[in-house]
Motif scaffolding. Structure first.
Motif, PDB file in Angstrom:
ATOM      1  N   PHE A 220       0.904  -1.097  -0.122  1.00  0.00           N
ATOM      2  CA  PHE A 220       0.154   0.074  -0.360  1.00  0.00           C
ATOM      3  C   PHE A 220       0.706   1.320  -0.094  1.00  0.00           C
ATOM      4  CE2 PHE A 220      -3.215  -2.146   2.578  1.00  0.00           C
ATOM      5  CZ  PHE A 220      -3.738  -2.876   1.498  1.00  0.00           C
TER       6      PHE A 220
ATOM      7  N   GLY B  78       4.029   1.605  -4.476  1.00  0.00           N
ATOM      8  CA  GLY B  78       3.046   0.012  -4.429  1.00  0.00           C
ATOM      9  C   GLY B  78       4.285  -0.781  -4.106  1.00  0.00           C
TER      10      GLY B  78
ATOM     11  N   TRP C 136      -3.614 -13.853  -0.937  1.00  0.00           N
ATOM     12  CA  TRP C 136      -4.471 -13.269  -1.634  1.00  0.00           C
ATOM     13  C   TRP C 136      -5.975 -13.484  -1.769  1.00  0.00           C
ATOM     14  CZ3 TRP C 136      -4.098 -11.026  -7.311  1.00  0.00           C
ATOM     15  CH2 TRP C 136      -2.824 -11.273  -8.070  1.00  0.00           C
TER      16      TRP C 136
ATOM     17  N   MET D  84      -7.135 -12.451   2.503  1.00  0.00           N
ATOM     18  CA  MET D  84      -6.592 -10.774   2.707  1.00  0.00           C
ATOM     19  C   MET D  84      -7.446 -10.251   1.999  1.00  0.00           C
ATOM     20  SD  MET D  84      -2.698 -11.009   5.088  1.00  0.00           S
ATOM     21  CE  MET D  84      -2.652  -9.614   5.749  1.00  0.00           C
ATOM     22  N   LYS D  85      -6.954 -10.321   1.160  1.00  0.00           N
ATOM     23  CA  LYS D  85      -7.930  -9.668   0.004  1.00  0.00           C
ATOM     24  C   LYS D  85      -7.275  -8.617  -0.450  1.00  0.00           C
ATOM     25  CE  LYS D  85     -11.563 -12.315   0.660  1.00  0.00           C
ATOM     26  NZ  LYS D  85     -11.889 -13.370  -0.340  1.00  0.00           N
ATOM     27  N   ILE D  86      -5.773  -8.657  -0.428  1.00  0.00           N
ATOM     28  CA  ILE D  86      -5.145  -7.885  -1.573  1.00  0.00           C
ATOM     29  C   ILE D  86      -4.416  -8.741  -1.708  1.00  0.00           C
ATOM     30  CG2 ILE D  86      -4.429  -6.856   1.473  1.00  0.00           C
ATOM     31  CD1 ILE D  86      -2.126  -7.790   2.049  1.00  0.00           C
ATOM     32  N   ILE D  87      -3.123  -7.772  -2.630  1.00  0.00           N
ATOM     33  CA  ILE D  87      -2.338  -7.605  -3.696  1.00  0.00           C
ATOM     34  C   ILE D  87      -1.002  -7.912  -3.213  1.00  0.00           C
ATOM     35  CG2 ILE D  87      -1.639  -7.033  -6.433  1.00  0.00           C
ATOM     36  CD1 ILE D  87      -4.599  -7.124  -6.657  1.00  0.00           C
TER      37      ILE D  87
ATOM     38  N   GLY E 105       3.548  -4.591  -4.275  1.00  0.00           N
ATOM     39  CA  GLY E 105       2.085  -5.304  -5.050  1.00  0.00           C
ATOM     40  C   GLY E 105       1.763  -4.569  -6.805  1.00  0.00           C
ATOM     41  N   ASN E 106       2.985  -4.510  -6.911  1.00  0.00           N
ATOM     42  CA  ASN E 106       2.468  -4.294  -8.756  1.00  0.00           C
ATOM     43  C   ASN E 106       3.338  -5.900  -9.202  1.00  0.00           C
ATOM     44  OD1 ASN E 106       3.283  -1.357  -7.925  1.00  0.00           O
ATOM     45  ND2 ASN E 106       5.513  -1.228  -7.669  1.00  0.00           N
TER      46      ASN E 106
ATOM     47  N   ASP F  75       2.179  -8.356 -12.476  1.00  0.00           N
ATOM     48  CA  ASP F  75       1.209  -7.620 -13.628  1.00  0.00           C
ATOM     49  C   ASP F  75      -0.269  -8.364 -14.150  1.00  0.00           C
ATOM     50  OD1 ASP F  75       0.028  -7.734 -16.600  1.00  0.00           O
ATOM     51  OD2 ASP F  75       2.637  -7.860 -17.429  1.00  0.00           O
ATOM     52  N   LEU F  76      -1.129  -8.005 -13.592  1.00  0.00           N
ATOM     53  CA  LEU F  76      -2.118  -9.215 -13.683  1.00  0.00           C
ATOM     54  C   LEU F  76      -2.549  -9.382 -14.833  1.00  0.00           C
ATOM     55  CD1 LEU F  76      -4.850  -6.464 -12.102  1.00  0.00           C
ATOM     56  CD2 LEU F  76      -3.604  -8.211 -10.330  1.00  0.00           C
ATOM     57  N   GLY F  77      -2.151  -9.731 -16.442  1.00  0.00           N
ATOM     58  CA  GLY F  77      -2.200 -10.792 -17.470  1.00  0.00           C
ATOM     59  C   GLY F  77      -1.305 -11.279 -17.208  1.00  0.00           C
TER      60      GLY F  77
END
Lengths: 315, 315
Positions: free
Chosen positions: A44, A48, A269, A272-275, A306-307, A309-311
């Motif tokens: 956070f 990031g 993930w 804790m629902k965090i990236i 938390g950086n 690449d969601l792809g």
């Protein structure tokens, strides 16, 4: 020599520019580990990742001491963004040498902070040559990603906040951080030494970039036997500077495999629902691998960034 | 009639069992929207969604008033977990009727809270018949997902906390929530009406489940023209009860397409580093779609939950 006053000074210097990030807990993960875990959420943080701390502490001093009129570094990762972000805060130009193979999204992020990206071949030699060329041409000052006391003192402020915010009633038994070049681990070990001397500091390292455990054993800066890991923030070797601090103040280095890293990342993930980045999951993977060693302990873990690449996710 | 005292009573009742979730802000998203956004993070709530609030408020009252010795509901989503979780807190058996086509991971989660899962065909008729059978056989009390004042009063506590925690110095211009069956939206509208009467309440709804906007216009409970959306938590139609509250206290309902929902979801994941369900992204998608309407406003958004299948992401 990085004293407690050095770290306190760094904290005072960077405080206006950073977030005091949350410390989160999770009952399911505690149950799974059989221990009490506190996660310092540098995912956070500004840009990031915790790297904003070290970059700011160095760049603010360059500006305040009139050491130069521009900043440079080489990095393909979070340190590039950290230096670009810090330079913008003081209104100085920043020249970031990045391998031409770095993802476009990372180059764009650096440019988004107003820095100039100088592309080079993807080798350490080419990166260092690129920085030398920038320094000769512009008079820019180098801010190294970890081999720099000001960077280490900045990174140390994450563990300082963790201890201040979550260990008032009872000290941590152990604090864990991942180890790449060793800047965060050195800073974590120093803050813990000064603020919570009964607390052990333990590092997590990927099996596929296992240089630090080797250097820790031999006392010399060693290369990893091979480099092959999803934890792309942890591929660098230590420097003499970080190795000396780590040999003095770190208790142990634990290695984990990529499947163990991915499982720990997925647990954070999902629960804790965090990236978080794969590199962040290394310490939790080590705790889950050696449950008997950590059973019923109070454990601090620095989640470094938390950086992602969601792809290109590993699940 | 749900008065302020009803909501205050619900909050006092459930407070020992829930998290007072964080309210987060993000500079990049503010810049992108041209407004000031405050996100109430119910993805960090117990069971990973705001539904814990309504489930607890209903189940705790069933137990305290000795209305029955067991609980039942039908749900394939977060309400199933919420009721199972709540029943465990009071030590009552829970029978959750779930379509046999629901993901195994969701059935496992409900069983993980100690509830019995009763599988049925994936139709509303079969689900309601399943619940009637359970009630006849066990004497269980039904806790409906949204057509229940106690559930609505529980969901209302999320907006109550948002207003208490982030509007002390200046009231929100608008608070947004997504709308499915209307339990959260009704509760949000009532809390806002009592605590911040100058604040508008606006709903976001997927184009592919656009029943609420139709019902809002006609004043009757309508079906959606078609159901096809990634926002799987928002496919339900309103009830007479929720429609009446919404027609009285909600200013507007805005629809967004699935590509707009996915873009807003990705923006929150990438910039805030938190995991939210597609349904949560609907209000932000509406704000980004109608920037002129929300320009420079102070906006509260309820992020409803974070239970996603990481193996089936839309990016």
């Amino acid at each position: 020599m990085i004293t407690f006053d050095t770290i306190q000074g760094a904290h005072d210097r960077i405080r206006p520019y950073i977030h005091r990030t949350a410390v989160l807990t999770n009952q399911t993960i505690n149950d799974r580990a059989g221990a009490e875990l506190f996660f310092k959420c540098e995912n956070f943080q500004k840009i990031g990742a915790f790297k904003a701390r070290g970059g700011l502490n160095a760049v603010l001093q360059v500006a305040q001491n009139n050491e130069g009129s521009a900043i440079t570094t080489h990095s393909s990762g979070n340190h590039a963004q950290a230096v670009a972000f810090a330079a913008r805060q003081v209104g100085m130009p920043a020249y970031i040498v990045m391998p031409r193979t770095a993802p476009q999204v990372k180059k764009d992020a650096v440019r988004g902070y107003g820095a100039e990206v100088i592309e080079c071949e993807p080798t350490l030699d080419a990166r260092e040559a690129g920085v030398r060329e920038v320094m000769a041409r512009t008079g820019a000052v180098l801010v190294h990603p970890f081999d720099d006391d000001r960077v280490i003192a900045g990174q140390a402020t994450a563990a300082k906040e963790l201890i201040e915010d979550a260990a008032q009633d009872r000290p941590f038994d152990v604090i864990l951080a991942p180890v790449g070049g060793g800047g965060l681990l050195s800073g974590t070990a120093l803050s813990t030494h000064y603020l919570s001397p009964t607390t052990r500091v333990v590092a997590g390292e990927p099996e596929g970039a296992a240089d630090a455990i080797l250097s820790f054993q031999t006392g010399r800066v060693e290369k990893a036997p091979y480099i092959n890991t999803i934890a792309d923030g942890l591929m660098t070797s230590l420097s003499e500077r970080t190795l000396a601090i780590i040999r003095t103040h770190v208790s142990d280095i634990l290695t984990v495999s990529d499947p163990e890293i991915i499982a720990a990342m997925r647990l954070i993930w999902e629960r804790m629902k965090i990236i978080i980045e794969p590199s962040c999951a290394v310490p939790l993977a080590a705790v889950l691998k050696r449950k008997e060693q950590f059973a019923r302990q109070k454990i601090g873990i620095i989640l470094t960034g938390g950086n992602v690449d969601l792809g290109k996710l590993p699940f």
